[in-house]
Design an enzyme around this catalytic site. Structure first.
Site: not given
Ligand code: NAD
Ligand code: DAU
Length: 352
Positions: A133-135, A159, A163
């Site tokens: 992630t970019d975080e 989180y 990561k």
């Molecule tokens: P998600 O939470 O939707 O899915 C995570 C999946 O991993 C789920 O299916 C869960 O059951 C599985 N999982 C969790 N713990 C596990 C374990 N111990 N063993 C096997 N499976 C397990 O997450 P996502 O949003 O699809 O993110 C996927 C990946 O991409 C993550 O590594 C996250 O850090 C990364 N990522 C997400 C975003 C985003 O915006 N969602 C952005 C950048 C990177």
């Molecule tokens: O940047 C990549 C990341 O983006 C991934 O690594 C994470 O897995 C993914 O969850 C996401 O993280 P964020 O914290 O940015 O996503 P989230 O959707 O939780 O929140 C997006 C923005 O919106 C953040 O600034 C918090 C805000 N927010 C979120 C929720 C759930 C609100 O203002 N209200 C809300 O109810």
């Protein structure tokens, strides 16, 4: 040929598996623990497809991972399994350390043993692709240049710290043991199958239910949004042609404040599913801010474009419209997630 995907029942993972099976005949072994975020209904369209082998299990289970690697001999591991929600990490960081740090460590050790057992050709071709992630880079000041791959790590939430730790392990396993790794650091994804705890799907489902739309703090935090199919195509490119040991940033060139996002979702819903009670923006409420809330993320995605020719196909306008249309057309998916019905189905299917 086979690849092993971890976390393939989650949001990005299920999009990746579906996309992979549409584009190639290569088998996907999908290892997922089916936490609250894992949903096999996302993969209903490939149920019965022999190219998709689902395995219900934990990446931290070394014996299981060893057995899967020995049996399926994957040419690559695409590691997406993680705890992914920042707010959950603030309430309970333990699971994040267990899966994101210890689980990644176990997976790396299993991959190293498997890779070490391969012949020269298979060894050279093997990849461990870590999806991050970019975080990990922390928060940017307004106007500061976007994150390049050389930006120092400064994770601010449990989180992002977990990561970042996994990114460091992946790097070390390459430098010390020679494991052929690539890491991608991606910005905020959105699109189909996004669990409605995250900003965009939460706003869509709450608006449709006439519930408040909670914006944290002043809502001026900035994220760089990428349609999930574009993330999947970027992972494919990096896996195929990325340089071993390198990291690639992936982003959408779409910096938006949270307020802009929520207003855009409301405007699309006003157009596509108008409410008799008036514009959806009436439901917006400002609530207490997230502790340690990062102010701005932005990705400089020039390296992946320069080296691999990848650019996102969707603009924010096209991607968010597709997303809202998808949620409107999949009320059953939303209802099952909200009622927990998808989990009952899992226990029916898998028993204890
Ligand atoms: P998600 O939470 O939707 O899915 C995570 C999946 O991993 C789920 O299916 C869960 O059951 C599985 N999982 C969790 N713990 C596990 C374990 N111990 N063993 C096997 N499976 C397990 O997450 P996502 O949003 O699809 O993110 C996927 C990946 O991409 C993550 O590594 C996250 O850090 C990364 N990522 C997400 C975003 C985003 O915006 N969602 C952005 C950048 C990177
Ligand atoms: O940047 C990549 C990341 O983006 C991934 O690594 C994470 O897995 C993914 O969850 C996401 O993280 P964020 O914290 O940015 O996503 P989230 O959707 O939780 O929140 C997006 C923005 O919106 C953040 O600034 C918090 C805000 N927010 C979120 C929720 C759930 C609100 O203002 N209200 C809300 O109810």
């Amino acid at each position: 040929m086979t690849i092993l995907v971890t976390g393939g029942a989650g949001f990005i993972g299920s999009n990746f598996v579906l996309d992979w099976l549409e584009q190639s005949d290569e088998t996907v072994v999908n290892l997922d623990a089916l936490t609250y975020a894992g949903n096999l209904q996302n993969l209903a369209s490939v149920q019965g497809d022999a190219r998709h082998v689902f395995v219900h299990g934990d990446i931290g289970d070394r014996a299981l991972v060893d057995a899967l690697l020995a049996r399926h001999q994957p040419r690559a591991i695409v590691h997406l399994a993680a705890e992914s929600h920042v707010d959950r990490s603030i309430h309970g960081p333990g699971e994040f350390m267990k899966t994101n740090v210890e689980g990644s460590f176990t997976l790396l050790e299993a991959a190293r043993a498997h890779w070490g057992s391969l012949g020269d050709v298979a060894k050279a071709a093997f990849r461990f692709h870590h999806v991050s992630t970019d975080e990990v880079y922390g928060s940017l000041a307004p106007g500061a240049p976007a994150f390049t791959e050389a930006h120092p790590y400064a994770p601010n939430s449990p989180y992002s710290a977990s990561k970042a730790a996994s990114d460091h392990l992946v790097r070390a396993w390459h430098h010390t043991y020679g494991l052929p790794v690539v890491t991608t650091n991606c910005s905020n994804n959105y699109g189909p199958f996004h669990f409605p705890e995250k900003l965009i799907p939460l706003m869509i489902v709450n608006a449709l239910a006439g519930k408040p739309l909670p914006i944290y703090g002043d809502g001026q935090q900035v994220r760089d949004w990428l349609y999930v199919a574009d993330h999947c195509s970027a992972i494919r490119e990096v896996l195929a042609r990325g340089r071993v040991g390198e990291t690639y940033n992936i982003g959408g060139w779409n910096e938006k404040t949270n307020r802009e996002i929520v207003h855009t979702v409301c405007a699309l819903l006003d157009e596509l599913r108008p409410s008799a009670a008036g514009p959806y923006a009436r439901l917006i409420t400002h609530v207490k801010d997230r502790p340690g809330h990062d102010r701005r993320y932005a990705i400089d995605a020039r390296k992946i474009e320069r080296e691999l020719g990848w650019r996102p196909a969707e603009t924010f306008e096209t991607g968010i419209r597709k997303t809202v249309v998808w949620y409107l057309a999949h009320a059953d998916w939303v209802a099952n997630v909200q009622s927990g019905g998808y989990r009952e189905w899992v226990s029916k299917q898998y028993g204890a």
